[in-house]
Enzyme design. Structure first.
Site, PDB file in Angstrom:
ATOM      1  N   ASP A 282       0.847  -1.201   0.000  1.00  0.00           N
ATOM      2  CA  ASP A 282       0.000   0.000   0.000  1.00  0.00           C
ATOM      3  C   ASP A 282       0.883   1.251   0.000  1.00  0.00           C
ATOM      4  OD1 ASP A 282      -2.318   1.485   0.106  1.00  0.00           O
ATOM      5  OD2 ASP A 282      -2.504   1.379   2.290  1.00  0.00           O
TER       6      ASP A 282
ATOM      7  N   GLU B  61       2.576   5.121  -4.046  1.00  0.00           N
ATOM      8  CA  GLU B  61       2.487   6.046  -5.212  1.00  0.00           C
ATOM      9  C   GLU B  61       3.702   6.950  -5.365  1.00  0.00           C
ATOM     10  OE1 GLU B  61       0.002   5.661  -2.912  1.00  0.00           O
ATOM     11  OE2 GLU B  61      -1.127   4.324  -4.198  1.00  0.00           O
TER      12      GLU B  61
ATOM     13  N   ASP C 131      -9.136   3.537  -2.293  1.00  0.00           N
ATOM     14  CA  ASP C 131     -10.138   3.955  -1.306  1.00  0.00           C
ATOM     15  C   ASP C 131     -11.425   4.443  -1.957  1.00  0.00           C
ATOM     16  OD1 ASP C 131      -8.166   3.285   0.429  1.00  0.00           O
ATOM     17  OD2 ASP C 131      -7.610   5.339   0.952  1.00  0.00           O
TER      18      ASP C 131
HETATM   19  C1  GLC Z   1      -4.957   3.224   2.813  1.00  0.00           C
HETATM   20  C2  GLC Z   1      -5.421   2.006   2.039  1.00  0.00           C
HETATM   21  C3  GLC Z   1      -6.500   1.293   2.832  1.00  0.00           C
HETATM   22  C4  GLC Z   1      -5.950   0.907   4.203  1.00  0.00           C
HETATM   23  C5  GLC Z   1      -5.447   2.150   4.920  1.00  0.00           C
HETATM   24  C6  GLC Z   1      -4.762   1.802   6.242  1.00  0.00           C
HETATM   25  O1  GLC Z   1      -5.964   4.162   2.892  1.00  0.00           O
HETATM   26  O2  GLC Z   1      -5.878   2.361   0.761  1.00  0.00           O
HETATM   27  O3  GLC Z   1      -6.962   0.161   2.143  1.00  0.00           O
HETATM   28  O4  GLC Z   1      -6.925   0.263   4.960  1.00  0.00           O
HETATM   29  O5  GLC Z   1      -4.522   2.858   4.117  1.00  0.00           O
HETATM   30  O6  GLC Z   1      -3.695   0.992   6.043  1.00  0.00           O
END
Ligand code: GLC
Length: 684
Positions: free
Chosen positions: A409, A412, A484
Site C-alpha cells: 500500500d 504512489e 479507497d
Molecule cells: C490506505 C489504504 C486502505 C488501508 C489504509 C490503512 O488508505 O488504501 O486500504 O486500509 O490505508 O492501512
C-alpha cells in the site's frame, strides 16, 4: 543623427540576436536513412531528431523518437524483436516497411508515420503538421482523429468505456476521495485501443514520466499522447480483434502467473481487525455461520508503531500462535506492507537500510525523509536490484510464521502533504534518474520486490501479492485493487468500470473494496456489492477506520443470507474461475471482459445504460445493477442467452428488462457453453 542611427542599428542587431522562443518543434525532413534489416530496424535522422522503427512481430512495431537517445531500458517491456519476414522500399517521397500484418509508411518531408492495413486502409496516421513535436522537454505524438474513432482501455481510469472527448493524466496518486471523473488515480497504464472503420489497434507508450493522453478533448482534429520528458517511445499493435491486441500487448509487457487457488475465494479485511482476539472472532464467525472465506487481513495496527516487519507487542503478542490458530481454521493470512520505514535508531529495517544505502536520496547524498503512518520515514529505492533483494529477504519472519498474502500500500509514493519533491534520486537499474521518471514505476517495483522475495522465501510456492500503485506490466507480479472507494451505489458501479478497463489493459486480477471503504454501507448496498464481487476477480470486503462493521453478517439476516448464497456461488464456480484465469496466463485475456472485447463493433455496448456489463470468463454475462433497483435494462449482445436462474432462452442483439430484486443479480449464460461447477465447499 549619427547616434540615433547607431542606436537603431544596435536595437535591430539585439532583436535579431535575441533567442527566438521555439514554441513548437516538430520532427523535420529526412536527412539520413539508416537501414538495418538484419536487426529489423530503420532509422530516420532529421535536423532536429531521429525516429527509429523496429519490427517486434508482424503486428507490433516499436517507434522511438528523440533528439538524443538514452540507454534503452524498460521495467515494463519484456518482449524482444522476433525474426520474421518483411519487405521494405522507398521512393523520393516515402519509405515503407511491410510485414505479414501491416504496412508502415514514413513520409520524408517531413518525417511522419502512417500505419495501414495490407489492403491500404489507414489504421493510424500522424497529424501532417505536428507529427511528433517537442515543447521544451515535453514530447508529443499527434494522430489524426479518424472518423467515428473510439478509444478504450488506459487502465485505472474513471469515465466512460469510450474515452473519446476526454483527456487523462498518468501520475500515480493517492486519491482517497476520488469520484466518477477524478484523475489521476493510483496506477498508470499508458496503453489504449483505438477503434474505427472496423479496424482496431493498440498503442502503448513506454515512458514513465508524467504523461497525458488526449482523445479529442476540446478538439476533433487529433488525439495525442505526450510525456513530460524522455523519449517518444511507443509500440503500435495491429490486429483484427481486440482480444489479439490484448494478447500482443501482454506478450510485450508480460502476463500473470497462475494465482494460488485460494486467492480466488472470498477475502475479509478491515482497517483494522485488532487485537488478535478480534481477528479470531471474525475468522471463527465465518466458520460458525458457514460462510466460505479463505483469507483474513491484518491492516496497519498489527505492527509496532506502524513499523514494517514488526508486531505490536501488546495487541499481537503471540503472532505465531495467531497464525497457527487461523491456519487451523483453514484461513490464510495477509498483511499490509507500506514502503515508509520509520526513522528510529535501533530498529532493524532502518539501521540496515541506512548502513547498506537502500534509501532514496537527495542529490547531496542524504536520505530523503517524509511523513507517513509511522511519522518521519525513509523509503527503499525499489528501482535498484540489490534493494529489491534486501526488501524481499526482510519478509523471512513473516513467511516463517506462515503468512502467505502481502498487500503493498501507499506506494504512489503517498506521504502526508502529498507533494514529493522531484529532485529525489533513484538508481533506475544503474542509469540514475529523478522522481519525475521513477514515480510511476515505484509501486510496481515495490510489488515486484515483495513478490520475488516472498516467492523465493516460500521456495517457489506462490504468494498472493496485492498493490495499490503500479504501471504497465505489473500483472507479472501482482493483483491491483482500486484503492479507497466509498460505500455508495455510485462507487460500486464505478468499481465495475475500473475493473473492466483494467482488463482491457493487461490486468486480469483486480477488484474494488466490496461494501465500500469510506463511509458506512447499508443492508441493500452490501448485499448487491457482494453479488457483484462474486463476479469480480479479486473478491475482498474492506472498510475504513471508524466505520460500521462490514462483514457479511453485519447487516441483518436477509443480507447475511444473500451474502452466503453469492459467496457460496463463487465457490461453486471456482473451477470455471480458475480455468478462465488460465486464459489470462496464456494469452492475457482478462477474467472480467468488457463487452468491447467480443462485441467491438456493436454501438449499444458503449451506451451509458450498458457500459458496465461484462462477460465473467468466456460464457457468463453479468448485468451489474444499483442496490436501489428492482428492475434494470440489460442488453444481450449477439448470440443466444439463457437466464442463469430460470433457464429462459433469449435471442441476442436485444434490449430487455431484467428483474434484479435485492437477492438476485441478473446473469445470462451464452448458449452452447460449458460451465464447470463444483459442489458446495465444506469449510470447517
Ligand atoms: C490506505 C489504504 C486502505 C488501508 C489504509 C490503512 O488508505 O488504501 O486500504 O486500509 O490505508 O492501512
Amino acid at each position: 543623427m549619427k547616434a540615433t542611427l547607431i542606436t537603431l542599428i544596435l536595437v535591430l542587431i539585439s532583436f535579431i540576436a535575441m533567442p527566438q522562443r521555439n514554441l513548437n518543434n516538430s520532427l523535420g525532413d529526412l536527412a539520413k536513412l539508416d537501414k538495418n534489416p538484419s536487426s529489423q530496424q530503420f532509422s530516420f535522422r532529421t535536423n532536429n531528431g531521429t525516429a527509429v522503427v523496429t519490427i517486434y512481430t508482424p503486428s507490433i512495431i516499436r517507434v522511438r523518437i528523440a533528439r538524443e537517445f538514452n540507454t534503452d531500458f524498460s521495467f515494463a517491456v519484456v518482449g524482444t524483436p522476433q525474426n520474421g519476414n518483411f519487405d521494405y522500399g522507398e521512393d523520393n517521397a516515402k519509405f515503407f516497411v511491410s510485414t505479414d500484418s501491416l504496412i508502415l509508411e514514413i513520409s520524408k518531408k517531413p518525417v511522419r508515420l502512417t500505419f495501414k492495413t495490407k489492403d491500404g486502409s489507414v489504421i493510424s496516421q500522424d497529424d501532417p503538421n505536428f507529427g511528433t513535436s517537442w515543447i521544451g522537454t515535453e514530447v508529443t505524438t499527434y494522430k489524426v482523429m479518424q472518423k467515428d474513432e473510439k478509444f478504450i482501455g488506459l487502465g485505472e481510469k474513471t469515465g466512460n468505456l469510450n474515452r473519446r472527448g476526454e483527456a487523462f493524466e498518468h501520475w500515480n496518486t493517492d486519491n482517497p476521495h476520488y469520484d466518477n471523473n477524478s484523475d489521476p488515480l493510483y496506477a498508470s497504464i499508458p496503453f489504449y485501443i483505438g477503434i474505427h472503420s472496423g479496424l482496431n489497434y493498440g498503442i502503448y507508450l513506454d515512458n514513465t514520466h508524467r504523461s497525458i493522453f488526449n482523445f479529442g478533448a476540446s478538439n476533433d482534429r487529433f488525439s495525442y499522447f505526450s510525456a513530460d520528458d524522455g523519449e517518444m517511445n511507443y509500440y503500435f499493435i495491429y490486429h483484427k480483434n481486440v482480444a489479439d491486441i490484448i494478447k500482443s500487448y501482454t506478450w510485450l509487457t508480460g502476463r500473470m502467473e497462475m494465482p494460488p487457488r485460494w486467492s480466488l475465494g472470498y477475502q475479509q479485511c478491515r482497517w483494522s481487525y485488532t487485537p488478535d482476539t478480534e481477528v479470531m472472532r471474525i475468522a471463527t464467525t465465518f466458520r460458525e455461520k458457514k460462510i466460505p472465506a479463505d483469507v483474513i487481513y491484518l491492516d496497519i495496527h498489527y505492527m509496532d508503531n506502524y513499523k514494517i516487519f514488526t508486531w505490536n507487542p501488546v495487541d499481537f503478542a503471540s503472532p505465531k500462535k495467531l497464525l497457527d490458530d487461523l491456519k487451523a481454521l483453514n484461513f490464510k493470512t495477509a498483511v499490509i506492507v507500506d514502503p515508509g520505514i520509520k526513522v528510529e535508531k535501533g530498529y532493524k529495517a532502518y539501521d540496515e537500510g541506512v548502513a547498506q544505502k537502500h534509501f532514496v536520496k537527495y542529490p547531496d547524498g542524504t536520505d530523503w525523509t517524509a511523513q507517513v503512518w509511522p511519522g518521519w520515514c525513509h523509503f527503499p529505492d525499489f528501482t535498484a536490484e540489490r534493494t529489491r533483494k534486501w526488501w524481499g529477504d526482510s519478509f523471512k519472519g513473516y513467511v516463517d510464521d506462515g503468512i502467505v498474502g502481502f498487500w503493498n500500500d501507499m506506494n504512489e509514493i503517498a506521504t502526508w502533504g502529498q507533494q514529493v519533491p522531484n529532485l529525489i534520486q533513484f538508481d533506475w537499474n544503474g542509469a540514475k534518474t529523478t522522481y519525475r521518471e521513477a514515480k510511476n514505476m515505484y509501486g510496481m517495483q515495490m510489488a515486484r520486490a515483495t513478490y520475488e522475495g516472498t516467492k523465493r522465501l516460500m521456495n517457489g510456492r506462490r504468494p498472493m501479492n496485492i498493490t495499490r500503485a503500479g504501471f504497465a506490466g505489473m500483472q507479472r507480479y501482482t493483483i491491483l485493487w482500486t484503492g479507497d472507494n466509498q460505500a455508495t451505489d455510485h462507487h460500486m458501479m464505478l468499481g465495475v468500470k475500473l475493473v473492466n478497463s483494467l482488463g482491457l489493459s493487461g490486468l486480469s486480477f483486480t477488484g474494488s473494496d466490496v461494501g465500500g471503504f469510506g463511509g458506512n454501507s447499508n443492508p441493500a448496498l452490501f448485499a448487491r456489492w457482494i453479488q457483484i464481487g462474486a463476479f469480480t476477480p479479486f473478491f475482498r470486503g474492506h472498510t475504513s477506520y471508524n466505520t460500521v462493521s462490514q462483514e457479511p453478517w453485519a447487516f441483518g439476516e436477509t443480507t447475511e443470507e444473500i451474502s452466503r448464497n453469492y459467496i457460496q456461488l463463487r465457490y461453486n464456480l471456482l473451477p470455471y474461475v480458475y480455468t478462465s484465469m488460465r486464459e489470462s496466463v496464456m494469452n492475457g485475456m482478462p477474467l472480467n471482459r468488457s463487452l468491447a472485447i467480443n462485441y467491438t463493433a456493436d454501438e449499444k455496448i458503449y451506451q451509458d445504460t450498458y457500459l458496465h456489463q461484462f462477460l465473467f470468463g468466456p460464457s457468463m454475462l453479468i448485468i451489474p445493477a444499483e442496490s436501489t433497483k428492482a428492475i434494470t435494462k440489460a442488453y444481450l449482445p449477439e448470440g443466444e442467452w439463457y437466464d442463469f436462474y430460470t433457464d429462459q432462452k433469449f435471442t441476442g442483439k436485444q434490449e430487455i428488462f431484467a428483474e434484479c430484486p435485492i437477492d438476485k443479480l441478473p446473469v445470462y449464460i451464452a448458449a452452447g457453453s460449458m460451465i464447470p461447477i463444483q459442489s458446495p465447499m465444506a469449510m470447517i
